[in-house]
Design an enzyme around this catalytic site. Structure first.
Site, PDB file in Angstrom:
ATOM      1  N   LYS A 115       0.827  -1.210   0.000  1.00  0.00           N
ATOM      2  CA  LYS A 115       0.000   0.000   0.000  1.00  0.00           C
ATOM      3  C   LYS A 115       0.855   1.250   0.000  1.00  0.00           C
ATOM      4  O   LYS A 115       0.459   2.262  -0.574  1.00  0.00           O
ATOM      5  CB  LYS A 115      -0.952   0.012   1.199  1.00  0.00           C
ATOM      6  CG  LYS A 115      -2.119  -0.949   1.035  1.00  0.00           C
ATOM      7  CD  LYS A 115      -3.273  -0.608   1.972  1.00  0.00           C
ATOM      8  CE  LYS A 115      -4.418  -1.578   1.769  1.00  0.00           C
ATOM      9  NZ  LYS A 115      -5.456  -1.438   2.798  1.00  0.00           N
ATOM     10  N   LYS A 197      -3.940 -12.009  -8.602  1.00  0.00           N
ATOM     11  CA  LYS A 197      -5.178 -12.142  -7.845  1.00  0.00           C
ATOM     12  C   LYS A 197      -6.202 -11.088  -8.283  1.00  0.00           C
ATOM     13  O   LYS A 197      -5.831  -9.961  -8.583  1.00  0.00           O
ATOM     14  CB  LYS A 197      -4.840 -11.939  -6.358  1.00  0.00           C
ATOM     15  CG  LYS A 197      -5.922 -12.412  -5.420  1.00  0.00           C
ATOM     16  CD  LYS A 197      -5.603 -12.072  -3.977  1.00  0.00           C
ATOM     17  CE  LYS A 197      -6.883 -11.699  -3.284  1.00  0.00           C
ATOM     18  NZ  LYS A 197      -6.789 -10.946  -2.086  1.00  0.00           N
ATOM     19  N   LYS A 200     -10.049  -5.765  -5.761  1.00  0.00           N
ATOM     20  CA  LYS A 200     -11.119  -4.772  -5.905  1.00  0.00           C
ATOM     21  C   LYS A 200     -10.577  -3.423  -6.346  1.00  0.00           C
ATOM     22  O   LYS A 200     -11.321  -2.587  -6.825  1.00  0.00           O
ATOM     23  CB  LYS A 200     -11.953  -4.664  -4.626  1.00  0.00           C
ATOM     24  CG  LYS A 200     -11.208  -4.256  -3.378  1.00  0.00           C
ATOM     25  CD  LYS A 200     -12.162  -4.268  -2.179  1.00  0.00           C
ATOM     26  CE  LYS A 200     -11.407  -4.027  -0.889  1.00  0.00           C
ATOM     27  NZ  LYS A 200     -12.218  -4.162   0.300  1.00  0.00           N
TER      28      LYS A 200
END
Ligand code: TRP
Length: 331
Positions: A115, A197, A200
């Site tokens: 992040k 993966k 979202k």
């Protein structure tokens, strides 16, 4: 602490639209715990603000996430459903646990590294201490098991380490939690790049199928899914795209890979993709309908979150008081 039932705890951030990976890998399985465990499901809005949120959207998504819990089969009478910021004990315990968590431990968290690479303009202290807030969530309820996706395993392990360290220093205080990583659905890959993966936050909207996508959108996305130059629907090496579609189809239909191979023998990828799209849309349809119904009843959702917060606060307070006493606060 003596408990009637073991405790299960999990949380979802109201910070983006949830994907079929979240549904198949987590949400869909949550209701199976309600009989055996005392269950807590939290909408973790305090975690969500570690990256910038538009306030109105955060509010909307908080309702939506709560509604999704219920739509996915969690009965508010049998499960404690609540919003994290409604129970101040989370912030209080998180502060205390920050003082028992090492800088080095937090620096090693892969989610923090990912992040901070992605939001390099906003590497705030909350992003760094995100895992101690998550440890507080879990430890406040004397949690035995934490059903999560595999990407959260490292955070649950840190919670175990922090709990163990605190217990060691002050005598038994926290139950040591165990992660439960669901096997089905945990490896749902991107439709555009099946080696990655499904996420979202993917920028390519065609890569991701959201729980709330309508039927046409779902079918269109599956039609565009990246496959390979072979023509045969079978599970195999070098066939990441088809493997992913087979795994999704198997999750929603309950069919084994052998059965799927037989079903599509002699048929092309086009047929198969359409079948996967339809099966996914059919699985999601009742969840979407219930979700829409719940969102139109804000008063009901508010009563659920209020009752949930009252129940959660009652249990959280018991642990928090013990902790405060042990560290030497006057209470
Ligand atoms: N970090 C989790 C995620 O992004 C969400 C979360 C917050 C959580 N607190 C939790 C999950 C406690 C399980 C238990 O998926």
């Amino acid at each position: 602490m003596l408990k009637d039932k073991k405790v299960s705890y999990s949380g979802i951030q109201p910070s983006g639209n949830l994907t079929i990976g979240n549904y198949l890998g987590a949400l869909r399985n949550f209701s199976q715990y309600s009989d055996e465990y005392q269950t807590f499901y939290c909408v973790v809005d305090m975690h969500a603000i570690t990256v910038r949120q538009v306030p109105a959207e955060l509010r909307r998504r908080t309702y939506e996430t709560l509604a999704l819990y219920i739509a996915a089969g969690l009965d508010p009478e049998k499960n404690t459903l609540y919003v994290q910021s409604h129970v101040p004990a989370h912030a209080e315990l998180a502060w205390i646990l920050n003082c028992y968590t090492m800088f080095g431990e937090l620096s090693r968290m892969t989610q923090f590294k990912d992040k901070s690479a992605k939001h390099s303009d906003n590497i705030n202290a909350g992003l760094f201490t995100y895992p101690t807030l998550m440890a507080a969530d879990i430890l406040l309820y004397q949690t035995d098991v934490v059903p999560v996706g595999v990407d959260q395993k490292q955070h649950v392990e840190l919670a175990r380490d922090i709990a163990g360290r605190f217990n060691q220093a002050y005598s038994e205080t926290f139950t040591i939690p165990e992660p439960i990583i669901s096997k089905s659905g945990m490896k749902i890959m991107s439709l555009a790049d099946p080696t990655k993966k499904m996420s979202k936050s993917d920028e390519n909207a065609n890569a991701v199928v959201y729980i709330l996508d309508d039927k046409d959108t779902i079918i269109r996305k599956f039609k565009r899914a990246v496959t390979d130059s072979d023509t045969c629907v079978r599970y195999g090496e070098g066939k990441d795209g088809i493997n992913n579609l087979m795994s999704i189809y198997s999750c929603v239909s309950g069919k084994s890979y052998d059965e799927i191979e037989r079903e599509f023998e002699g048929r092309g990828y086009g047929d198969f993709k359409l079948a996967v799209g339809e099966a996914v849309a059919d699985t999601l349809a009742p969840v979407q309908a219930e979700h829409a119904r719940l969102l139109s009843d804000k008063a009901y959702l508010e009563s659920v979150m209020k009752n949930g917060a009252d129940t959660a606060a009652y249990f959280a307070q018991k642990t928090l008081s013990k902790v405060k006493k042990k560290v030497g606060f006057l209470i």
